[in-house]
Write a protein that holds these residues in place. Structure first.
Motif, short mmCIF file in Angstrom:
data_model
loop_
_atom_site.label_atom_id
_atom_site.label_comp_id
_atom_site.label_asym_id
_atom_site.label_seq_id
_atom_site.Cartn_x
_atom_site.Cartn_y
_atom_site.Cartn_z
N ALA A 97 39.30 -23.41 33.74
CA ALA A 97 38.73 -22.40 34.64
C ALA A 97 37.85 -21.47 33.83
O ALA A 97 38.26 -20.98 32.79
N PRO A 98 36.60 -21.25 34.26
CA PRO A 98 35.74 -20.36 33.51
C PRO A 98 36.23 -18.92 33.56
O PRO A 98 36.87 -18.51 34.52
N ALA A 99 35.95 -18.18 32.51
CA ALA A 99 36.35 -16.77 32.46
C ALA A 99 35.49 -15.94 33.40
O ALA A 99 34.37 -16.33 33.72
N GLY A 100 36.02 -14.82 33.83
CA GLY A 100 35.24 -13.91 34.65
C GLY A 100 34.07 -13.36 33.85
O GLY A 100 34.05 -13.44 32.63
N GLY A 101 33.09 -12.81 34.51
CA GLY A 101 31.93 -12.38 33.76
C GLY A 101 31.23 -11.17 34.33
O GLY A 101 31.70 -10.56 35.27
N ASN A 102 30.12 -10.85 33.74
CA ASN A 102 29.30 -9.73 34.14
C ASN A 102 28.22 -10.19 35.10
O ASN A 102 27.96 -11.38 35.24
N ALA A 103 27.55 -9.24 35.71
CA ALA A 103 26.46 -9.56 36.63
C ALA A 103 25.41 -8.47 36.57
O ALA A 103 25.70 -7.32 36.28
N SER A 104 24.16 -8.87 36.86
CA SER A 104 23.08 -7.89 36.98
C SER A 104 22.19 -8.34 38.13
O SER A 104 22.08 -9.52 38.43
N LEU A 105 21.57 -7.36 38.76
CA LEU A 105 20.69 -7.62 39.89
C LEU A 105 19.46 -6.74 39.79
O LEU A 105 19.59 -5.53 39.57
N THR A 106 18.30 -7.36 39.95
CA THR A 106 17.04 -6.63 40.02
C THR A 106 16.41 -6.97 41.36
O THR A 106 16.32 -8.15 41.72
N VAL A 107 16.01 -5.95 42.11
CA VAL A 107 15.38 -6.13 43.42
C VAL A 107 14.05 -5.40 43.42
O VAL A 107 14.01 -4.19 43.15
N THR A 119 28.69 -2.42 41.73
CA THR A 119 29.95 -1.69 41.59
C THR A 119 31.02 -2.51 40.88
O THR A 119 31.95 -1.94 40.33
N GLU A 120 30.88 -3.83 40.89
CA GLU A 120 31.87 -4.68 40.23
C GLU A 120 31.27 -6.05 39.96
O GLU A 120 30.31 -6.46 40.60
N ALA A 121 31.85 -6.76 39.01
CA ALA A 121 31.42 -8.12 38.71
C ALA A 121 31.94 -9.06 39.81
O ALA A 121 32.99 -8.81 40.39
N PRO A 122 31.19 -10.10 40.10
CA PRO A 122 31.65 -11.02 41.14
C PRO A 122 32.80 -11.90 40.66
O PRO A 122 32.98 -12.10 39.46
N LYS A 123 33.54 -12.39 41.61
CA LYS A 123 34.59 -13.37 41.35
C LYS A 123 33.97 -14.74 41.63
O LYS A 123 33.31 -14.92 42.66
N PHE A 164 13.64 -10.94 43.63
CA PHE A 164 14.95 -10.55 43.11
C PHE A 164 15.35 -11.49 41.99
O PHE A 164 14.87 -12.63 41.91
N THR A 165 16.23 -11.02 41.12
CA THR A 165 16.86 -11.83 40.08
C THR A 165 18.32 -11.40 40.03
O THR A 165 18.63 -10.23 39.85
N PHE A 166 19.21 -12.36 40.18
CA PHE A 166 20.65 -12.12 40.10
C PHE A 166 21.20 -13.00 39.00
O PHE A 166 21.06 -14.22 39.03
N THR A 167 21.79 -12.40 37.97
CA THR A 167 22.37 -13.13 36.85
C THR A 167 23.86 -12.81 36.81
O THR A 167 24.26 -11.66 36.91
N PHE A 168 24.67 -13.86 36.68
CA PHE A 168 26.12 -13.65 36.62
C PHE A 168 26.75 -14.69 35.72
O PHE A 168 26.19 -15.77 35.52
N THR A 169 27.89 -14.34 35.17
CA THR A 169 28.62 -15.23 34.28
C THR A 169 29.98 -15.55 34.91
O THR A 169 30.68 -14.65 35.35
N CYS A 170 30.30 -16.80 34.90
CA CYS A 170 31.61 -17.24 35.41
C CYS A 170 32.48 -17.67 34.24
O CYS A 170 32.00 -18.21 33.29
#
Length: 171
Positions: free
Chosen positions: A61-71, A79-83, A165-171
């Motif tokens: 299972a991949p570890a939880g991660g960070n996220a960033s969003l540019t619009v 407000t929180e990293a995605p699951k 937009f650009t949405f970057t997230f780590t799972c």
């Protein structure tokens, strides 16, 4: 908000909700990037297994991660990293507060099934779903980090427009 503006947002939300379920009925889940520490003892049994495993990395299972969003060229504070969840050839990432979510096909040529973001402070919404409204989106993966970028329909108090937009997230 008129029906023409609300329809793409409603469809994107429905796609995100449905994509969280896999075709096989199972899904691997991960935790948010910064879970709250718990002082409660674990109810899981202790394992005598060695720390390393011969299992392939893709089965873990991949570890939880960070996220960033540019619009529209502006960094958005999330407000929180995605699951993240995966299964049935899909990867989904969504925040518990429902402010941001994405559904992507997994594999060599990932496709974006849906993306949505809602600014909970003012109700501004951004949504993309293929074939619905205007916009486009692509997904790329580098290790455990996904980048979804493109153009999506934004609905705000000042009207409706298509924005990058650009949405970057780590799972």
């Amino acid at each position: 908000m008129n029906l023409r503006a609300a329809l793409p947002l409603s469809l994107a939300a429905a796609v995100l909700a449905l994509s969280a379920c896999s075709a096989s009925g199972t899904a691997d889940t991960t935790t948010p990037a910064d879970p709250a520490p718990s002082s409660a003892p674990s109810s899981a049994p202790a394992s005598d297994a060695p720390a390393s495993s011969d299992a392939p990395a893709s089965s873990e299972a991949p570890a939880g991660g960070n996220a960033s969003l540019t619009v529209d060229g502006k960094e958005v504070e999330l407000t929180e990293a995605p699951k993240c969840t995966s299964g049935g050839g899909k990867v989904s990432a969504a925040s518990a507060d429902g402010s941001v979510g994405v559904a992507i096909t997994d594999g060599d040529s990932p496709k974006v099934d849906a993306f949505s973001y809602t600014d909970v402070s003012d109700g501004t919404s951004l949504a993309y779903a293929p074939g619905v409204g205007s916009g486009e989106a692509t997904a790329t993966k580098d290790g455990n980090t996904w980048t979804v970028e493109g153009k999506a329909m934004m609905v705000s108090k000042s009207g409706t427009k298509t924005v990058p937009f650009t949405f970057t997230f780590t799972c």
